[in-house]
Design an enzyme around this catalytic site. Structure first.
Site, mmCIF file in Angstrom:
data_model
loop_
_atom_site.group_PDB
_atom_site.id
_atom_site.type_symbol
_atom_site.label_atom_id
_atom_site.label_comp_id
_atom_site.label_asym_id
_atom_site.label_seq_id
_atom_site.Cartn_x
_atom_site.Cartn_y
_atom_site.Cartn_z
ATOM 1 N N LYS A 198 0.878 -1.174 0.000
ATOM 2 C CA LYS A 198 0.000 0.000 0.000
ATOM 3 C C LYS A 198 0.914 1.222 0.000
ATOM 4 O O LYS A 198 0.867 2.079 0.891
ATOM 5 C CB LYS A 198 -0.930 -0.048 1.234
ATOM 6 C CG LYS A 198 -2.034 0.983 1.241
ATOM 7 C CD LYS A 198 -3.137 0.751 0.202
ATOM 8 C CE LYS A 198 -4.106 1.922 0.181
ATOM 9 N NZ LYS A 198 -5.090 1.840 -0.930
ATOM 10 N N ASP B 285 -7.110 -15.855 2.269
ATOM 11 C CA ASP B 285 -8.497 -16.346 2.399
ATOM 12 C C ASP B 285 -9.253 -16.126 1.093
ATOM 13 O O ASP B 285 -10.027 -16.979 0.655
ATOM 14 C CB ASP B 285 -9.245 -15.592 3.516
ATOM 15 C CG ASP B 285 -9.188 -16.323 4.856
ATOM 16 O OD1 ASP B 285 -8.199 -17.047 5.094
ATOM 17 O OD2 ASP B 285 -10.134 -16.169 5.653
ATOM 18 N N ASP C 172 -5.507 -3.064 -2.423
ATOM 19 C CA ASP C 172 -6.932 -2.998 -2.785
ATOM 20 C C ASP C 172 -7.147 -3.487 -4.215
ATOM 21 O O ASP C 172 -8.069 -4.252 -4.506
ATOM 22 C CB ASP C 172 -7.494 -1.573 -2.577
ATOM 23 C CG ASP C 172 -6.630 -0.473 -3.180
ATOM 24 O OD1 ASP C 172 -5.483 -0.757 -3.603
ATOM 25 O OD2 ASP C 172 -7.097 0.676 -3.242
HETATM 26 MG MG MG Z 1 -6.222 -16.095 8.134
#
Ligand code: MG
Ligand code: IPM
Length: 360
Positions: A192, A252, A224
């Site tokens: 970032k 994830d 992002d």
């Molecule tokens: Mg995790």
């Protein structure tokens, strides 16, 4: 020489999925004469209940002595009200930092048999093969100062510190460049740098390192945008390298591209190649004890353990092949059952993998 594996089942679905991985390990241990010996230890909520702390000294010592560690998952609502310092997650974080497991490898591979289980269209994800290299012992997870303080006006203020030293960035960078060299030679560093100084430095150090790896094509992406690109066109990525928190989140997300987070293994390695292996998913308290969880991420983590820490590539490849075979046979736990709805239990899935291995 006998090699010692420490098994840490942990909480929630941890014990169930680890039992299946252990069963598979027993089969390959015999079949490939690996000479592995196993011991079990306590971590997380299970350790809190038994000893009052999430990482007993005994467990850390056993982890340091072992050649490799296989962990299930930690945490659950039962312990969520405890003070931050003695929560189950601290057990996991304590192992990571205590063993200096700074390099977390999270491969997101789509098994072709599961293309329909992804929430994205099959053509967007088919053939997907991404490796996320997440820095695991630094960044905002460990930065100091941290805490919650009360200001003069009586208002409380929470704070954490996002910090990386050059050497921490360089060592995770090297792991990522070397991984990219063994794959499709493309590395995307996620930061970032348009807002955070720490990641401006991150970017600079990655650029410096790139000069030592001229065969790897380095690109940079803001986090992002990376989150968006992962669902827009995930196949553009080969290896992604990023800091601890961004890696937590993006892994994830990448996991779900493959149909289920229940399929994703991980390796956490130190500078000497010693490692702890665990599924990327958590303890799933909502389905714990119901013989319903997908044991494949843990079984695939055991395969990574054989490959990276126990010099048993043949056994690792055999496990991966067996997982693919049971998927070919049509076996699905609930998380990957898709619209067909037919699903098998944790135990049935684990035993099917073990049977394929034993029969081959
Ligand atoms: Mg995790
Ligand atoms: C993970 C988990 C952990 C993390 C938690 C359980 C502390 O989400 O391994 O991704 O945030 O690193």
């Amino acid at each position: 020489m006998a090699k010692q594996v420490l098994i840490l089942p942990g909480d929630g679905i941890g014990p169930e999925i680890v039992a299946q991985a252990r069963n598979v390990l027993d089969v390959v241990n015999n079949k490939f004469s690996l000479g592995l010996t196993f011991t079990e230890g306590l971590v997380g909520g299970a350790a809190i209940d038994a000893t009052g702390v999430p990482l007993p000294e005994e467990t850390l010592a056993a982890a340091k002595a072992a050649d490799a560690i296989l962990l299930g998952a930690v945490g659950g609502p039962k312990w969520d009200k405890l003070d931050m310092a003695i929560r189950p997650e601290k057990g996991l974080l304590g192992l990571r930092s205590g063993l200096e497991l700074f390099a977390n490898l999270r491969p997101a591979i789509l098994y072709p048999q599961l293309a329909e289980a992804s929430s994205l269209r099959p053509e967007v994800v088919s053939g997907l093969d991404i490796l996320i290299v997440r820095e695991l012992t630094g960044g905002i997870y460990f930065g100091k100062p941290r805490g919650v303080r009360t200001l003069e006006n009586g208002e409380r203020e929470g704070y954490n510190t996002y910090v990386y030293s050059e050497s921490e960035i360089r060592r995770i960078g090297r792991v990522a460049f070397e991984a990219a060299q063994k794959r499709n030679k493309r590395l995307c560093s996620v930061d970032k740098a348009n807002v955070l100084e720490v990641t401006v430095l991150w970017r600079e150090v990655m650029d410096e390192l790139a000069k030592e790896y001229p065969d790897v094509e380095l690109s940079h992406m803001y986090v992002d945008n990376a989150a968006m690109q992962l669902v827009r066109a995930p196949k553009q990525f080969d290896v992604i390298v990023t800091g601890n928190m961004f890696g937590d989140i993006l892994s994830d997300e990448a996991a779900m591209l493959t149909g289920s987070i229940g399929m994703l293994p991980s390796a956490s390695l130190n500078a000497a190649g010693k490692g702890m292996y665990e599924p990327c998913h958590g303890s799933a308290p909502d389905i714990a004890g119901q013989n319903m969880a997908n044991p494949l991420a843990t079984i695939l983590s055991a395969a990574m353990m054989l490959r990276y820490s126990l010099a048993a590539e043949d056994a690792a490849a055999a496990i991966e092949q067996a997982v693919s075979d049971v998927l070919d046979q049509g076996l699905r736990t609930r998380d990957i059952a898709g619209s067909s709805g037919e699903s098998v239990s944790t135990q049935a899935m684990g035993e099917a993998v073990a049977r394929v291995l034993a029969d081959r």
